[in-house]
Design a protein around this motif. Sequence first.
Motif, PDB file in Angstrom:
ATOM      1  N   LYS A  97       0.947  -1.431   0.034  1.00  0.00           N
ATOM      2  CA  LYS A  97      -0.156  -0.430  -0.104  1.00  0.00           C
ATOM      3  C   LYS A  97       0.873   1.672  -0.137  1.00  0.00           C
ATOM      4  CE  LYS A  97      -4.203  -2.103   1.966  1.00  0.00           C
ATOM      5  NZ  LYS A  97      -4.591  -1.927   3.002  1.00  0.00           N
ATOM      6  N   ASN A  98       2.457   1.209   0.220  1.00  0.00           N
ATOM      7  CA  ASN A  98       3.206   2.031   0.155  1.00  0.00           C
ATOM      8  C   ASN A  98       3.680   2.515  -1.268  1.00  0.00           C
ATOM      9  OD1 ASN A  98       3.723   2.964   3.072  1.00  0.00           O
ATOM     10  ND2 ASN A  98       3.850   0.670   3.332  1.00  0.00           N
ATOM     11  N   ALA A 116       2.517   6.037  -2.941  1.00  0.00           N
ATOM     12  CA  ALA A 116       2.587   7.266  -2.894  1.00  0.00           C
ATOM     13  C   ALA A 116       4.248   7.432  -2.750  1.00  0.00           C
ATOM     14  CB  ALA A 116       2.660   6.825  -0.877  1.00  0.00           C
ATOM     15  N   ILE A 117       5.544   6.767  -3.135  1.00  0.00           N
ATOM     16  CA  ILE A 117       6.451   5.718  -3.347  1.00  0.00           C
ATOM     17  C   ILE A 117       6.177   6.199  -5.163  1.00  0.00           C
ATOM     18  CG2 ILE A 117       8.826   5.462  -3.656  1.00  0.00           C
ATOM     19  CD1 ILE A 117       7.549   3.011  -1.439  1.00  0.00           C
ATOM     20  N   LEU A 143      10.175   7.060   1.953  1.00  0.00           N
ATOM     21  CA  LEU A 143       8.980   6.577   2.487  1.00  0.00           C
ATOM     22  C   LEU A 143       9.613   4.651   1.348  1.00  0.00           C
ATOM     23  CD1 LEU A 143       6.071   8.336   0.273  1.00  0.00           C
ATOM     24  CD2 LEU A 143       6.139   7.673   2.873  1.00  0.00           C
ATOM     25  N   ASN A 144      10.208   4.601   0.978  1.00  0.00           N
ATOM     26  CA  ASN A 144      11.054   2.947   0.310  1.00  0.00           C
ATOM     27  C   ASN A 144      10.394   2.260   1.469  1.00  0.00           C
ATOM     28  OD1 ASN A 144      11.209   0.920  -1.763  1.00  0.00           O
ATOM     29  ND2 ASN A 144      12.835   2.374  -2.879  1.00  0.00           N
ATOM     30  N   LYS A 162       9.908   1.412   3.941  1.00  0.00           N
ATOM     31  CA  LYS A 162       8.299   1.223   4.084  1.00  0.00           C
ATOM     32  C   LYS A 162       8.068   0.025   3.571  1.00  0.00           C
ATOM     33  CE  LYS A 162       5.963   5.313   6.544  1.00  0.00           C
ATOM     34  NZ  LYS A 162       4.977   6.159   6.350  1.00  0.00           N
ATOM     35  N   VAL A 163       8.594  -0.310   2.476  1.00  0.00           N
ATOM     36  CA  VAL A 163       8.397  -1.309   1.991  1.00  0.00           C
ATOM     37  C   VAL A 163       9.862  -2.572   2.295  1.00  0.00           C
ATOM     38  CG1 VAL A 163       8.445  -2.411  -0.768  1.00  0.00           C
ATOM     39  CG2 VAL A 163       7.753  -0.132  -0.046  1.00  0.00           C
TER      40      VAL A 163
END
Length: 802
Positions: free
Chosen positions: A86-87, A90-91, A106-107, A109-110
Amino acid sequence: MNSTLIKKTFLLLLLTSCYADISAQSKSILWYKQPAEFFEESLVLGNGKMGATVFGGANSDKIYLNDITLWSGEPVNANMSPEAYKNIPAIREALQNENYKLAEELNKKVQGKNSESYAPLGTLEINNSEKGKAVNYHRELDLSNAISKVSYEMAGIKYTREYFVSAPDKVMIIKLTADQKEALNFDINLKSLLQSNVEVRNNILVLRGSAPIHENAGYNVPQKYLSLKERGTRFTGLVQIKKTDGTITSSRETLTLKDATEAIIFVSVATSFNGFDKNPASEGLDDVSIALGNLNNAYAKAFDKLKESHIADYQKFFNRVNLDLGKTTAPDLPTDERLLRYADGSEDKNLEILYFNYGRYLLISSSRTLGVPANLQGLWNPHLSPPWSSNYTMNINLEENYWLAENTNLSEMHSSLLSFIKNLSVTGKITAKTFYGVDKGWAAAHNSDIWAMTNPVGQFGKEDPMWACWPMAGAWLSTHIWEHYTFSQDLDYLKKEGYPLMKGAAEFCLGWLVPDKNGNLITSPSTSPENQYKLTNGFVGATLYGGTADLAMIRECFDKTIKASKALNIDADFRKKLETALSKLYPYQIGKKGNLQEWYFDWDDNDPKHRHQSHLFGLFPGDHITPLKTPDLAEASKKTLEIKGDETTGWSKGWRINLWARLWDGNRAYKMFRELLRYVDPDGKKTEKPRRGGGTYPNLFDAHPPFQIDGNFGGAAAVAEMLVQSDENEIRLLPALPDAWSEGSVKGICARGGFEIEMSWKDKKIDKFFISSAKGGETTLIFGDEKQEIALKKGEKKSINW
């Protein structure tokens, strides 16, 4: 003495001295005048599952024991982060807005868990009762039969030891002898760094323990081992002495032999590992009965029979290839001294052959267990907390381990990796969905372990995206399947096993690609393994879109999957999708310096001489960039290599030699090959002027540093690549032959299309040439400007004149 007799005597002396030179400068024996003090001086043995690291001390001999299936952890929960995907939107949005700093954050978060670690099983010690100074000491490893020997004299008595690890009998054998009756007196103990227990039962030394359950918190943080019942992989080590004379006694943790003349030590190890998806505690194999069964079976056999079957089994692989590089004038020296002399610029062609042979030896010795390929250290790890967990690093290192499998005629050893890819595809289907939001196919990331972990690493957001966030391992690994097929011509394998895996890797890539603002297909987010760009505003980052390395691997993955579907005559609709996507991929770009761009834009590298060169994937190991087909891209690749320079880590040198070979620059490839063989001091050795950096340790192990086996494999593969290059339609002979190898011969090198080559050359021109094919086929042979089209029947061998 008459003149005829004088001439004959002189000739005999001349021949004897020539022979002495030839035999002394061995192409297959590593030898030393002293025992090993450091791991990087030891001699290693293995049968593809059990590994032994022999130090060869006179008063006390130390042997590290490994089993390739002994790792920390248990089956991975692939669904560890079900909503990580789901991230991704946004990335992508941050990248569309060119907000690279936000995209980088943000990366993180994966990211998921880190890999587990390859564990050391134990250390065997043989302590001699006689203490004194050893003289006439000699230690060796003979690559022609995979046997190590030690001999020395002490107090007028000659002692010898012979060591090997048998694949057919699944045990290690150590034969000890003395040249005087009843002069052998020693005791044996066995211990482990892992949680374990040692005792003697029925004159058998028994070591039992278990590997820990933990998530490695980081590569430089001491591991915390948790003691949990019914968790983790169990292991067993057994040691038994077979004597001809003398007396065996024991204490609680030691076996002792007194007044013997000859003795044989049997070492058997086993673990409860029962597959990547089975709990090794509750669903594990019975390690005790396996170890005991192998011990009993071997113990019942005569030493000569054990040795004979070991040699026969090993030589059926090793003897397939023979390399000669012409006359050498190098003197008779131990291997460590040879390396030092060579590092100073002296000629030693047989050392170069020895290094090539050693690479093949190491692969035979470390890659014969299905689903468990050779790791970062192959099979030999003494550390509780090994460098980089001694795991499977899949952004180059695991793949480099197998570059020599097919072209140096060791196709069977490739099976360990190919079966591991199948395991990765299982967990990788979940990773594709949960981390990347792709419903079809499978994905794998930067690191893996025996549990076929495929998630991106990074401890759930704690690590740097430049290495932690990279989902292209599936695309890269899938090309190994095509390599295996095109060398072996095993259509049955391709149909039943290989193609479905290739298709799954390609399906993920299709689902992962998105259009850029001009309609070209790119990856987003993207990274270029372990490298960083530097923007004009000073920002240094790794996360971007449309990285060249990603697209190079996808090009290769699509190209080979298309070829596989044509070979099998199936999946025309899917093939069309791949062909369409392939035509829309963002094209290669040549930067302002004339280099092949690594980034979507012509950005600067934060480290222009960085060890990774992933964006050159299309040149090697891929084959869609070549001096003939794509001269502009080949020239840009050359410029990239020139900017990077030749000074780099061991495995990176191995890769660069192959890249120079593919550019048909034999002298530059050879220059780097010599630098790969540059002597490096053992890691723990303190000297006034230490020799450090990428190169080769005294035992010929590759120095990253520290030890990583990939440079050994990459360097050996490069020798074959300098002599023969091929694709599905043609075989190019001596394409990157350096001036230093102006004469020589090679037998047993393999080429794509299922062909095997035997040739000799003089003054860089082919003298004799034979080509054979087990299954038959057609190809075009190329030497310089000459071309010959040939067709072979099944099992036919043909002589060709040039």
